[in-house]
Design a protein around this motif. Structure first.
Motif, PDB file in Angstrom:
ATOM      1  N   LEU A 145     -24.194  93.686 -21.104  1.00 60.12           N
ATOM      2  CA  LEU A 145     -24.481  93.505 -22.539  1.00 60.12           C
ATOM      3  C   LEU A 145     -23.998  94.712 -23.342  1.00 60.12           C
ATOM      4  O   LEU A 145     -23.530  94.566 -24.475  1.00 60.12           O
ATOM      5  CB  LEU A 145     -25.979  93.266 -22.770  1.00 60.12           C
ATOM      6  CG  LEU A 145     -26.556  91.960 -22.199  1.00 60.12           C
ATOM      7  CD1 LEU A 145     -28.065  91.872 -22.481  1.00 60.12           C
ATOM      8  CD2 LEU A 145     -25.854  90.720 -22.765  1.00 60.12           C
ATOM      9  N   GLU A 146     -24.113  95.890 -22.746  1.00 59.53           N
ATOM     10  CA  GLU A 146     -23.638  97.096 -23.445  1.00 59.53           C
ATOM     11  C   GLU A 146     -22.125  96.997 -23.693  1.00 59.53           C
ATOM     12  O   GLU A 146     -21.637  97.311 -24.774  1.00 59.53           O
ATOM     13  CB  GLU A 146     -23.965  98.349 -22.615  1.00 59.53           C
ATOM     14  CG  GLU A 146     -23.496  99.626 -23.290  1.00 59.53           C
ATOM     15  CD  GLU A 146     -23.865 100.886 -22.511  1.00 59.53           C
ATOM     16  OE1 GLU A 146     -24.313 100.773 -21.348  1.00 59.53           O
ATOM     17  OE2 GLU A 146     -23.694 101.982 -23.083  1.00 59.53           O
ATOM     18  N   GLN A 147     -21.411  96.552 -22.672  1.00 60.33           N
ATOM     19  CA  GLN A 147     -19.948  96.459 -22.759  1.00 60.33           C
ATOM     20  C   GLN A 147     -19.477  95.251 -23.563  1.00 60.33           C
ATOM     21  O   GLN A 147     -18.513  95.330 -24.302  1.00 60.33           O
ATOM     22  CB  GLN A 147     -19.353  96.310 -21.344  1.00 60.33           C
ATOM     23  CG  GLN A 147     -19.539  97.513 -20.448  1.00 60.33           C
ATOM     24  CD  GLN A 147     -18.568  98.629 -20.815  1.00 60.33           C
ATOM     25  OE1 GLN A 147     -17.395  98.385 -21.042  1.00 60.33           O
ATOM     26  NE2 GLN A 147     -19.073  99.846 -20.902  1.00 60.33           N
ATOM     27  N   ASN A 148     -20.151  94.113 -23.345  1.00 63.73           N
ATOM     28  CA  ASN A 148     -19.613  92.831 -23.832  1.00 63.73           C
ATOM     29  C   ASN A 148     -20.583  92.015 -24.663  1.00 63.73           C
ATOM     30  O   ASN A 148     -20.355  90.834 -24.885  1.00 63.73           O
ATOM     31  CB  ASN A 148     -19.174  91.970 -22.633  1.00 63.73           C
ATOM     32  CG  ASN A 148     -18.185  92.687 -21.745  1.00 63.73           C
ATOM     33  OD1 ASN A 148     -17.083  92.971 -22.161  1.00 63.73           O
ATOM     34  ND2 ASN A 148     -18.590  93.018 -20.534  1.00 63.73           N
ATOM     35  N   GLY A 149     -21.727  92.590 -25.053  1.00 63.75           N
ATOM     36  CA  GLY A 149     -22.769  91.848 -25.755  1.00 63.75           C
ATOM     37  C   GLY A 149     -22.410  91.550 -27.207  1.00 63.75           C
ATOM     38  O   GLY A 149     -21.236  91.622 -27.567  1.00 63.75           O
ATOM     39  N   PRO A 150     -23.380  91.186 -28.028  1.00 60.18           N
ATOM     40  CA  PRO A 150     -24.823  91.283 -27.734  1.00 60.18           C
ATOM     41  C   PRO A 150     -25.374  90.150 -26.878  1.00 60.18           C
ATOM     42  O   PRO A 150     -26.462  90.240 -26.339  1.00 60.18           O
ATOM     43  CB  PRO A 150     -25.471  91.239 -29.135  1.00 60.18           C
ATOM     44  CG  PRO A 150     -24.509  90.410 -29.941  1.00 60.18           C
ATOM     45  CD  PRO A 150     -23.132  90.758 -29.421  1.00 60.18           C
ATOM     46  N   TYR A 151     -24.586  89.051 -26.741  1.00 60.59           N
ATOM     47  CA  TYR A 151     -25.023  87.947 -25.879  1.00 60.59           C
ATOM     48  C   TYR A 151     -24.210  87.971 -24.588  1.00 60.59           C
ATOM     49  O   TYR A 151     -23.239  88.721 -24.477  1.00 60.59           O
ATOM     50  CB  TYR A 151     -24.872  86.606 -26.616  1.00 60.59           C
ATOM     51  CG  TYR A 151     -25.720  86.536 -27.867  1.00 60.59           C
ATOM     52  CD1 TYR A 151     -27.107  86.510 -27.778  1.00 60.59           C
ATOM     53  CD2 TYR A 151     -25.134  86.534 -29.133  1.00 60.59           C
ATOM     54  CE1 TYR A 151     -27.903  86.474 -28.917  1.00 60.59           C
ATOM     55  CE2 TYR A 151     -25.926  86.500 -30.281  1.00 60.59           C
ATOM     56  CZ  TYR A 151     -27.304  86.477 -30.161  1.00 60.59           C
ATOM     57  OH  TYR A 151     -28.080  86.457 -31.286  1.00 60.59           O
ATOM     58  N   VAL A 152     -24.565  87.112 -23.676  1.00 61.02           N
ATOM     59  CA  VAL A 152     -23.889  87.102 -22.373  1.00 61.02           C
ATOM     60  C   VAL A 152     -22.392  86.852 -22.543  1.00 61.02           C
ATOM     61  O   VAL A 152     -21.571  87.444 -21.845  1.00 61.02           O
ATOM     62  CB  VAL A 152     -24.541  86.042 -21.439  1.00 61.02           C
ATOM     63  CG1 VAL A 152     -23.717  85.849 -20.174  1.00 61.02           C
ATOM     64  CG2 VAL A 152     -25.964  86.445 -21.094  1.00 61.02           C
ATOM     65  N   CYS A 153     -22.035  85.984 -23.488  1.00 65.06           N
ATOM     66  CA  CYS A 153     -20.612  85.685 -23.718  1.00 65.06           C
ATOM     67  C   CYS A 153     -20.120  86.366 -24.984  1.00 65.06           C
ATOM     68  O   CYS A 153     -19.298  85.809 -25.727  1.00 65.06           O
ATOM     69  CB  CYS A 153     -20.394  84.180 -23.780  1.00 65.06           C
ATOM     70  SG  CYS A 153     -20.911  83.341 -22.282  1.00 65.06           S
ATOM     71  N   GLY A 154     -20.601  87.560 -25.241  1.00 64.53           N
ATOM     72  CA  GLY A 154     -20.118  88.322 -26.399  1.00 64.53           C
ATOM     73  C   GLY A 154     -20.841  87.946 -27.672  1.00 64.53           C
ATOM     74  O   GLY A 154     -22.068  87.868 -27.709  1.00 64.53           O
ATOM     75  N   ALA A 155     -20.052  87.663 -28.714  1.00 66.30           N
ATOM     76  CA  ALA A 155     -20.660  87.393 -30.025  1.00 66.30           C
ATOM     77  C   ALA A 155     -21.273  85.993 -30.096  1.00 66.30           C
ATOM     78  O   ALA A 155     -22.118  85.733 -30.948  1.00 66.30           O
ATOM     79  CB  ALA A 155     -19.594  87.542 -31.108  1.00 66.30           C
ATOM     80  N   GLN A 156     -20.833  85.095 -29.205  1.00 65.89           N
ATOM     81  CA  GLN A 156     -21.310  83.709 -29.279  1.00 65.89           C
ATOM     82  C   GLN A 156     -22.590  83.512 -28.466  1.00 65.89           C
ATOM     83  O   GLN A 156     -22.634  83.813 -27.271  1.00 65.89           O
ATOM     84  CB  GLN A 156     -20.223  82.744 -28.757  1.00 65.89           C
ATOM     85  CG  GLN A 156     -20.606  81.272 -28.937  1.00 65.89           C
ATOM     86  CD  GLN A 156     -19.597  80.308 -28.319  1.00 65.89           C
ATOM     87  OE1 GLN A 156     -18.655  80.702 -27.647  1.00 65.89           O
ATOM     88  NE2 GLN A 156     -19.823  79.023 -28.563  1.00 65.89           N
TER      89      GLN A 156
END
Ligand SMILES: N[C@@H](CCC(=O)N[C@@H](CS)C(=O)NCC(=O)O)C(=O)O
Length: 210
Positions: A145-156
């Motif tokens: 989540l730190e790298q690619n969040g805020p959700y599991v699939c990024g912004a979506q």
């Protein structure tokens, strides 16, 4: 119409919240787990493992909460909660659904039903091991989540977030709950702010972790 066999706060929670979020019409059938209704011959015909949830679709029972979320996401005409085919988000979506269902949900089962794997004598060892496995997954998800969040699939926001959110909730009374990890804490706060969470809590009569 869909029918969801549920028990408050259990693995049915993510499916219930997602049905509310999607605005899909459904009927609820409460399973009295204290009375072991999930082990009754009638219920076992629907769900041979004797667990909740069960979703009745066109008269046929469907089991496994993660599969229900994936299927429900596909029913949404606007495909709001599933990343587009071929996207990076889609790879994350599939990967994390499987990882959470195979790598995080099972140690929770061990934590809540510690006599299952090896009897009463092994309860302490089973719980200690479950805790280690759960916390290792929180480390891993928090880093993601730190790298690619805020959700599991990024912004979506996608269906897999509802699964993760439920698993986070299950940790609330553990020695180190998911809220101790900063990016998970932000994720949890944003999921709690959704109107579907309020409706879910009112319908299931939940108050803890509001
Ligand atoms: N992998 C299943 C797990 C279902 C499950 O373990 N449900 C628990 C509640 S969270 C249950 O029904 N426990 C009652 C029992 O095992 O008798 C799913 O996600 O649907």
């Amino acid at each position: 119409m869909l029918t969801l066999y549920y028990a408050p706060g259990t693995a049915s929670l993510c499916v219930h919240q997602f049905l509310i979020e999607l605005g899909i019409e459904h009927r609820l059938e409460k399973v009295d787990t204290d009375a072991k209704q999930q082990k009754s011959p009638e219920y076992l015909k629907l769900n041979p493992a004797g667990v909740v949830p069960t979703l009745i679709v066109d008269g046929a029972p469907m089991v496994e909460s993660s599969a229900m979320l994936m299927w429900l996401a596909e029913q949404d005409p606007q495909a709001r909660f599933v990343p587009g085919e071929g996207s990076r988000g889609r790879r994350d979506y599939l990967q994390w659904f499987l990882l959470l269902a195979n790598g995080l949900q099972p140690p929770f089962r061990a934590w809540f039903y510690p006599a299952e794997p090896a009897g009463e004598a092994a309860i302490d060892a089973v719980k200690a091991n479950a805790r280690v496995r759960i916390e290792a997954m929180w480390d891993r998800i928090n880093a993601h989540l730190e790298q690619n969040g805020p959700y599991v699939c990024g912004a979506q926001l996608t269906a897999v977030d509802f699964f993760l959110f439920m698993l986070c909730r299950w940790s609330r009374n553990m020695p180190k709950p998911a809220t101790e990890w900063p990016y998970l804490a932000m994720f949890i706060a944003s999921m709690k702010a959704r109107p579907s969470f309020k409706t879910l809590y009112a319908r299931e009569g939940l108050t803890e972790w509001a």
